[in-house]
Design a protein around this motif. Structure first.
Motif, PDB file in Angstrom:
ATOM      1  N   ALA A 264     -19.388 -15.447  40.658  1.00  0.00           N
ATOM      2  CA  ALA A 264     -18.658 -14.305  41.210  1.00  0.00           C
ATOM      3  C   ALA A 264     -18.481 -14.457  42.718  1.00  0.00           C
ATOM      4  O   ALA A 264     -17.387 -14.250  43.252  1.00  0.00           O
TER       5      ALA A 264
ATOM      6  N   SER B 196     -24.303 -19.280  36.003  1.00  0.00           N
ATOM      7  CA  SER B 196     -24.729 -17.880  36.072  1.00  0.00           C
ATOM      8  C   SER B 196     -23.683 -17.064  36.813  1.00  0.00           C
ATOM      9  O   SER B 196     -22.943 -17.575  37.654  1.00  0.00           O
ATOM     10  N   LEU B 197     -23.630 -15.808  36.471  1.00  0.00           N
ATOM     11  CA  LEU B 197     -22.514 -14.976  36.906  1.00  0.00           C
ATOM     12  C   LEU B 197     -22.511 -14.730  38.407  1.00  0.00           C
ATOM     13  O   LEU B 197     -21.439 -14.708  39.022  1.00  0.00           O
ATOM     14  N   ARG B 198     -23.632 -14.509  39.011  1.00  0.00           N
ATOM     15  CA  ARG B 198     -23.633 -14.090  40.407  1.00  0.00           C
ATOM     16  C   ARG B 198     -23.095 -15.154  41.349  1.00  0.00           C
ATOM     17  O   ARG B 198     -22.221 -14.866  42.166  1.00  0.00           O
TER      18      ARG B 198
ATOM     19  N   SER C 123     -17.657  -9.816  42.186  1.00  0.00           N
ATOM     20  CA  SER C 123     -19.066  -9.574  41.886  1.00  0.00           C
ATOM     21  C   SER C 123     -19.314  -9.745  40.392  1.00  0.00           C
ATOM     22  O   SER C 123     -18.386  -9.685  39.581  1.00  0.00           O
ATOM     23  N   ASP C 124     -20.557 -10.013  40.053  1.00  0.00           N
ATOM     24  CA  ASP C 124     -20.902 -10.132  38.633  1.00  0.00           C
ATOM     25  C   ASP C 124     -20.453  -8.880  37.876  1.00  0.00           C
ATOM     26  O   ASP C 124     -19.968  -8.964  36.747  1.00  0.00           O
ATOM     27  N   ARG C 125     -20.628  -7.762  38.523  1.00  0.00           N
ATOM     28  CA  ARG C 125     -20.179  -6.491  37.960  1.00  0.00           C
ATOM     29  C   ARG C 125     -18.722  -6.543  37.498  1.00  0.00           C
ATOM     30  O   ARG C 125     -18.388  -6.123  36.376  1.00  0.00           O
TER      31      ARG C 125
ATOM     32  N   LYS D 185     -20.404 -12.588  29.334  1.00  0.00           N
ATOM     33  CA  LYS D 185     -20.407 -13.958  29.832  1.00  0.00           C
ATOM     34  C   LYS D 185     -19.814 -14.903  28.779  1.00  0.00           C
ATOM     35  O   LYS D 185     -19.028 -15.796  29.116  1.00  0.00           O
TER      36      LYS D 185
END
Lengths: 183, 183
Positions: free
Chosen positions: B29, B24-26, B35-37, B46
């Motif tokens: 990151a 998962s991105l968070r 950051s996921d952003r 993704k």
DNA sequence: GGCAAAGTGTAGCGGTCGCTACGTACGAAG
DNA sequence: CTTCGTACGTAGCGACCGCTACACTTTGCC
């Protein structure tokens, strides 16, 4: 009115079809005609449900295997019979589940390796017993059982991923032939 | 100030350590210091990030392989060299990723099988070329390359799941020895 | 200096997840 | 008839997901 046994049965069918990866309660519940609420009610937790499903799968393995190599007279024939059984249509779903457990075990062994081992053991035992019955000396039978099962696993993996049955079958036959020669 | 290349590099390290399953991105990151952003900003999605990471992994495979079997004079030695390389510590993370892709391909081939094939191809090509160089006749070299790679995959799987390096090593040596005998 | 483009932080959307609180039908036991 | 444990529906909690809107700063070019 679903009993826990019936739900386990139906859930195994769903897991065969959809896999353990990303398994979630709500679609599973819908597929077996109940609700996530009732699955938790009956099984207590998702983990427990999965454990029950895998235990049922394990029973299915032992039943479905029978004595597939009973009439084999050489290691070559043992491999051929095992490959025949593994590639039979009714084993397909089970093979996928087994390989899925392999991958899960690689990433989270503490959680999944026991289930993986239990699915693997019946095959390993039967191969080993059959090789011993064919007078393969003890230590060599152990190593050979591991080699045969691992090789067939690798071939199954190839087969399921690429779908190229003919090429993999040829490789499986070549492997069986290697075992025809002594040493 | 992270460039896309640096982020891909760092993400590959994270994927090696934590796997593709449930990536998962968070957390990713956070681990690579952004950051996921910003991951979405740089990669667009993704899926694209994963594609880039796998492409980088693929380049690493080709580089890390070298000509591992250049000095092998028999099929037995080819297998022994390949196994040596596969079980080297620096290949460990890559092997785990490869087997993870196998499992994902079994369940969702349309999405994952291409990535799996690209990771597999360099090994298959090199094995095949080396067998041909050893004067293994054409058709047999093709079948044998499949058999050898699938067998080593199966052995790796066993090794990574059970962690029983000694037992699997013995099986790998037994396999190599099988190839020492002609036919 | 003026200004557009690139880069970045904050906040949050709509969704799914496992799981739970709560209320209620219902059949057996007293 | 009352009581009580089992079965089940409804609604929703809190966490996390990929991703986005928006505002802000920084940068590079004229």
């Amino acid at each position: 009115m679903h009993t826990r046994e019936e739900l386990t049965e139906a859930a195994l069918g769903y897991v065969f079809a959809h896999g353990l990866l990303n398994l979630s309660l709500r679609p599973l519940a819908a597929a077996v005609g109940t609700s996530d609420r009732m699955l938790i009610y009956h099984f207590g937790s998702k983990a427990r449900l999965i454990a029950d499903v895998l235990e049922l799968a394990n029973r299915r393995v032992s039943e479905g295997m029978g004595d597939f190599a009973a009439t084999a007279r050489t290691p070559q024939q043992v491999v051929e019979r095992a490959w025949q059984l593994m590639t039979a249509p009714q084993t397909d779903a089970l093979a996928r589940l087994y390989l899925e457990l392999c991958a899960l075990s690689v990433r989270d062994g503490a959680r999944w390796a026991p289930a993986h081992r239990k699915l693997r053991e019946p095959w390993l035992d039967l191969l080993h017993r059959r090789l011993v019955a064919l007078k393969v000396p003890g230590r060599r039978a152990t190593v050979l059982a591991t080699l045969v099962l691992d090789t067939l696993d690798g071939l199954m993996l190839d087969r399921l991923v690429t779908g190229d049955a003919a090429r993999v079958d040829a490789a499986a036959r070549a492997f069986a032939r290697l075992l025809a020669e002594p040493r």
